[in-house]
Design a protein around this motif. Structure first.
Motif: not given
Length: 457
Positions: A161-187
């Protein structure tokens, strides 16, 4: 012989497919939904005067959203549909509802609970400042009002959901300052064998991350939230976090959306006296059910994310499966031939969900690190220090006992947003497993009611 009374609570993906199966069997179900229109949170419909295309609203799920909406619309006239109606209690084989100021009780022979999910939240210092939203709240603002929650928004937490909502905001033209994910990418690499159970869904997730990268949005993995910075009178001004290396960073923003995947809405299942079991993979108590959705209480069936978080696609299958189980138990249809493929479909989604739990783990350890001044329960303004003091003074380590002494979970949300994190904090402070803390018991009314409500005859 009177027609069996089948009540379906919720008109999201699982509720719609359950209603469809009941109507197909020749019965007229009652469908009760809090929302104004069917679709649930994931397929929430825009207001009537909005004209955004499905592709803009739902992205890769546009076709499924439209199919679900069309299916429900086709059922009009073949069911009793009660929108904008809250089920606030279940007792004596009746559901207790309120709509506006009118109260009504409805008896049932079979009750199919399709209650959906809400955000799963972990407190952070400053998250009670104006401008801090849940991921779901940020999504509602975009879908229902076509507005961004801020001029520069940080999305923080973990899960799809973190990535879904962030991408929906981008698609709508909103300014997304950053996406901060607590999970390690290796997981995600370790979770790949389970995630490959649904290659198309995995690919959709990859596409979301690519879209963010293409838009120039910075995505940081394995971060530890430190503080939502701001002022009481003006709200959020920044977010502070630590990187995987331990360096502290600050990102300026005027709004932050926070969430760690989802949690099932289980209050009604609790009031129906369903048994619960602890799920160690997600650190949650879930209502017990069999493969077809039968709860431990006769006549009660559970489907969709309200039973276990498996996603919208699984919700459609489990909604139909639960309805077929109810119809079979009522001797209306014998649907075993139709139920077996649905069981296998749900099993596939269950494997994929196991992969998501590995890829985006719930950051239980963050609760132990909360500073005393951090608010845990926003409704009652209970801080981490307050909860720790109560434990030291009273020895309360069981969830409901700690609630009684501290008021954590006594507010409007009844622990929906603070209960899981509070349990983790109690477990860490007491040095016990979180399942030993237990869970907050459901209380009626599950949501606040108007004082002046009449009784509808």
């Amino acid at each position: 012989m009177a027609e069996p009374r089948i009540i379906i609570v919720g008109a999201g993906p699982s509720g719609v497919r359950a209603a469809e199966a009941v109507v197909k069997a020749g019965l007229r179900p009652t469908v009760i939904d809090e929302a104004r229109r069917a679709g649930g949170q994931i397929y929430r419909r825009q207001p009537d005067n909005f004209t955004r295309p499905y592709e803009k609203l739902y992205g890769t799920e546009a076709a499924r959203a439209k199919a679900l909406h069309d299916s429900f619309d086709a059922l009009q006239g073949q069911m009793d549909y009660l929108p904008e109606t809250l089920v606030w209690n279940i007792a004596d084989q009746q559901v207790w509802t309120v709509s506006g100021n009118a109260h009504q009780t409805l008896p049932y022979d079979a009750l199919i609970l399709c209650t959906g999910a809400t955000d799963r939240l972990m407190p952070i210092k400053g998250w009670n400042l104006a401008g801090t939203y849940s991921l779901g709240g940020a999504q509602v603002a975009l879908k229902s009002q076509a507005v961004s929650i801020g001029r520069e928004v940080v999305f923080m937490g973990s899960g799809p959901l973190l990535y879904l909502v962030a991408s929906q905001y981008v698609q709508a033209g909103a300014k997304v300052a950053a996406v901060l994910d607590t999970s390690p990418s290796g997981a995600r690499i370790k979770a790949l064998p389970d995630l490959l159970a649904l290659p198309s869904v995995l690919w959709n997730g990859i596409q979301l991350t690519r879209a963010l990268a293409k838009a120039g949005v910075a995505v940081h993995h394995q971060i530890t939230p430190v503080e939502v910075v701001g002022k009481a009178d003006s709200g959020v001004t920044a977010v502070r976090y630590r990187t995987a290396s331990g360096a502290e960073q600050t990102i300026a923003c005027d709004a932050v959306a926070v969430g760690y995947h989802l949690r099932p809405e289980t209050q009604l299942a609790d009031l129906a006296r369903c048994a619960f079991v602890f799920d160690p993979a997600t650190h949650q108590w879930l209502p017990q059910r069999d493969e077809a959705g039968r709860a431990s209480v006769e006549g009660v069936y559970l489907a969709g994310d309200g039973a276990k978080i498996l996603g919208a696609r699984s919700a459609e299958a489990s909604g139909k499966l639960a309805a077929l189980a109810a119809l079979s138990d009522l001797a209306i249809v014998t649907g075993e031939g139709e139920m077996n493929p649905l069981r296998r479909e749900v099993a596939t989604y269950t494997k994929f969900a196991r992969g998501l739990a590995k890829a985006f783990p719930w950051p239980a350890s963050q609760a132990a690190g909360l500073p005393d001044e951090a608010i845990v329960c926003r409704c009652e303004a209970v801080s981490a220090g307050d909860l720790r003091s109560v434990m030291r003074e009273t020895g309360a380590v069981e969830a409901n006992r700690a609630k009684a002494f501290s008021r954590v979970g006594m507010g409007r949300c009844q622990g929906r947003y603070c209960g899981l994190a509070a349990a983790e904090l109690i477990a860490a402070e007491a040095g016990i497993a979180v399942e030993q803390v237990g869970r907050l018991r459901g209380q009626a009314p599950v949501k606040p009611l108007p004082i002046a409500i009449g009784v509808e005859e």
